[in-house]
Design an enzyme around this catalytic site. Structure first.
Site, PDB file in Angstrom:
ATOM      1  N   LYS A 112       0.824  -1.216   0.000  1.00 20.38           N
ATOM      2  CA  LYS A 112       0.000   0.000   0.000  1.00 20.38           C
ATOM      3  C   LYS A 112       0.855   1.262   0.000  1.00 20.38           C
ATOM      4  O   LYS A 112       0.476   2.269  -0.610  1.00 20.38           O
ATOM      5  CB  LYS A 112      -0.950   0.009   1.197  1.00 20.38           C
ATOM      6  CG  LYS A 112      -2.112  -0.960   1.008  1.00 20.38           C
ATOM      7  CD  LYS A 112      -3.181  -0.772   2.054  1.00 20.38           C
ATOM      8  CE  LYS A 112      -4.300  -1.777   1.865  1.00 20.38           C
ATOM      9  NZ  LYS A 112      -5.146  -1.942   3.027  1.00 20.38           N
ATOM     10  N   LYS A 140      -4.806  -9.489  -6.026  1.00 23.66           N
ATOM     11  CA  LYS A 140      -5.921  -9.963  -5.204  1.00 23.66           C
ATOM     12  C   LYS A 140      -7.215  -9.209  -5.528  1.00 23.66           C
ATOM     13  O   LYS A 140      -7.177  -8.006  -5.780  1.00 23.66           O
ATOM     14  CB  LYS A 140      -5.476  -9.721  -3.758  1.00 23.66           C
ATOM     15  CG  LYS A 140      -6.441 -10.000  -2.696  1.00 23.66           C
ATOM     16  CD  LYS A 140      -5.871  -9.573  -1.358  1.00 23.66           C
ATOM     17  CE  LYS A 140      -6.077  -8.094  -1.096  1.00 23.66           C
ATOM     18  NZ  LYS A 140      -6.169  -7.705   0.302  1.00 23.66           N
ATOM     19  N   LYS A 183     -12.151  -5.087  -2.419  1.00 16.32           N
ATOM     20  CA  LYS A 183     -13.323  -4.208  -2.452  1.00 16.32           C
ATOM     21  C   LYS A 183     -12.936  -2.751  -2.620  1.00 16.32           C
ATOM     22  O   LYS A 183     -13.759  -1.920  -2.976  1.00 16.32           O
ATOM     23  CB  LYS A 183     -14.205  -4.393  -1.216  1.00 16.32           C
ATOM     24  CG  LYS A 183     -13.520  -4.124   0.114  1.00 16.32           C
ATOM     25  CD  LYS A 183     -14.530  -4.217   1.249  1.00 16.32           C
ATOM     26  CE  LYS A 183     -14.019  -4.963   2.452  1.00 16.32           C
ATOM     27  NZ  LYS A 183     -12.731  -4.563   3.007  1.00 16.32           N
TER      28      LYS A 183
END
Ligand code: TYM
Length: 331
Positions: free
Chosen positions: A108, A190, A193
């Site tokens: 991230k 991956k 959401k």
């Protein structure tokens, strides 16, 4: 048993298969706490209105997915202050190096680690606090949370060996198939959401025509065989999704589609997913508008979570030498 889901995007099929599906079965035998990790969601920018709306949507979806609201406590992480209190105690025992090695942080933060927010860096410590406060034996999560679970166990052992036995060592429970569903448009990453491209995931509330389009346009591989394997990441991922929604073994699905074309397999998969989500969406629609009920679920959950977590926090404070503030404290 405890698990958490961040309201950082619409609940999608990977979250259901990775965490909620096992939950529904296990709640019969385990006392269960299901947490909406809204504080964790703040580690990336959120629109306040969307965050609030989505939190309520999560409560309704949990119930629609089969969470028994009489048996399981559903609560907001931010409603229970013990989480951030234990976070601080654990922060004071956590080497920065441990957090720097976390793959989710590295993914991230990218190459600009020094510009990343402290909350993102500290994320695994809050997750450890979430789990250890409740003495959870079992934590149902997808594969991407394994490293965080390892970290949690390490912190619990470290605390116990320094201050005496306070924390239970939790076990991770991951599903047999679908523990890491990959993006529909990019099977190398991956399914998530919070992906800016919604075509990468199937949201639990996607209407049938959207599901059909997303699966029809999902990336496949060269060749034409419907078979799982390292050289076929796209088809392997769709097979994992098929297996997870149908409960069938991958080998029997492969056998059924031997000699058939990708298009036929994808059409059938889309219908399977639609059939699987249909009843969830129907139940969702029947409760989503009842804000009073949803608020009541959260109040009840927070009461129980507060009671449990405060007992653990008091034991922690006592073990580390904080004055307890109780009238009978003579130490
Ligand atoms: P979150 O919100 O990213 O995801 C919720 C759950 O869904 C699983 N999951 C997946 N499973 C299979 N395939 C995928 N592509 C996929 N994507 C997500 C996740 O593994 C997770 O189980 N850190 C947690 C939230 C959390 C938590 C906790 C979990 C906060 N405190 C305490 C357990 C215990 C997270 O980000 O989940």
């Amino acid at each position: 048993m405890l698990t958490g889901l961040q309201p950082s995007g619409p609940l999608m099929i990977g979250n259901y298969i990775g965490a909620l599906k096992d939950w529904v079965g296990l709640q019969a035998t385990h006392e269960s706490l299901l947490m909406i990790a809204d504080l964790h969601a703040l580690t990336v920018p959120q629109n306040p209105e969307v965050l609030r709306r989505r939190s309520f949507e999560f409560v309704a979806l949990f119930a629609a997915c089969g969470i028994d609201i009489e048996k399981s406590a559903v609560f907001m992480q931010s409603h229970v202050s013990a989480h951030t209190q234990l976070l601080w105690v654990l922060n004071c025992m956590t080497p920065m190096g441990d957090l720097q090695r976390m793959t989710q942080f590295k993914d991230k933060a990218g190459r600009r680690a020094m510009d990343a927010q402290v909350g993102l860096f500290d994320y695994p410590v809050l997750m450890a606090a979430d789990i250890l406060l409740y003495g959870a034996d079992l934590v149902p999560v997808g594969d991407d949370q394994r490293q965080h679970m390892e970290f949690t166990r390490r912190m619990a052992r470290k605390f116990n060996s320094t201050y005496g036995q306070v924390f239970k060592i939790p076990a991770t429970c991951t599903p047999r198939t679908g523990s890491r569903l990959m993006g529909l448009q990019d099977p190398a990453t991956k399914m998530s959401k919070s992906d800016p491209n919604p075509d990468n995931y199937v949201a639990l509330l996607d209407p049938p025509e959207v599901i059909r389009r997303k699966i029809r346009t999902a990336v496949t591989d060269s060749g034409s065989e419907v078979r799982s394997g390292a050289s076929k990441p796209g088809i392997s991922n769709l097979l994992a999704l098929y297996a997870a929604v149908s409960g069938e073994r991958t080998e029997s699905i492969e056998a059924r589609y031997a000699g058939k074309r990708y298009a036929e397999f994808k059409n059938h998969l889309a219908e399977r997913v639609i059939d699987f989500l249909g009843p969830i969406q129907k139940r969702y629609r029947s409760i989503a508008g009842d804000r009073v009920l949803l608020g009541e679920i959260l109040r009840h959950g927070a009461d129980l979570a507060r009671e449990r977590s405060e007992t653990t926090l008091a034991r922690v404070y006592e073990a580390i030498g904080l004055v307890t503030g109780r009238q009978d404290d003579r130490r």
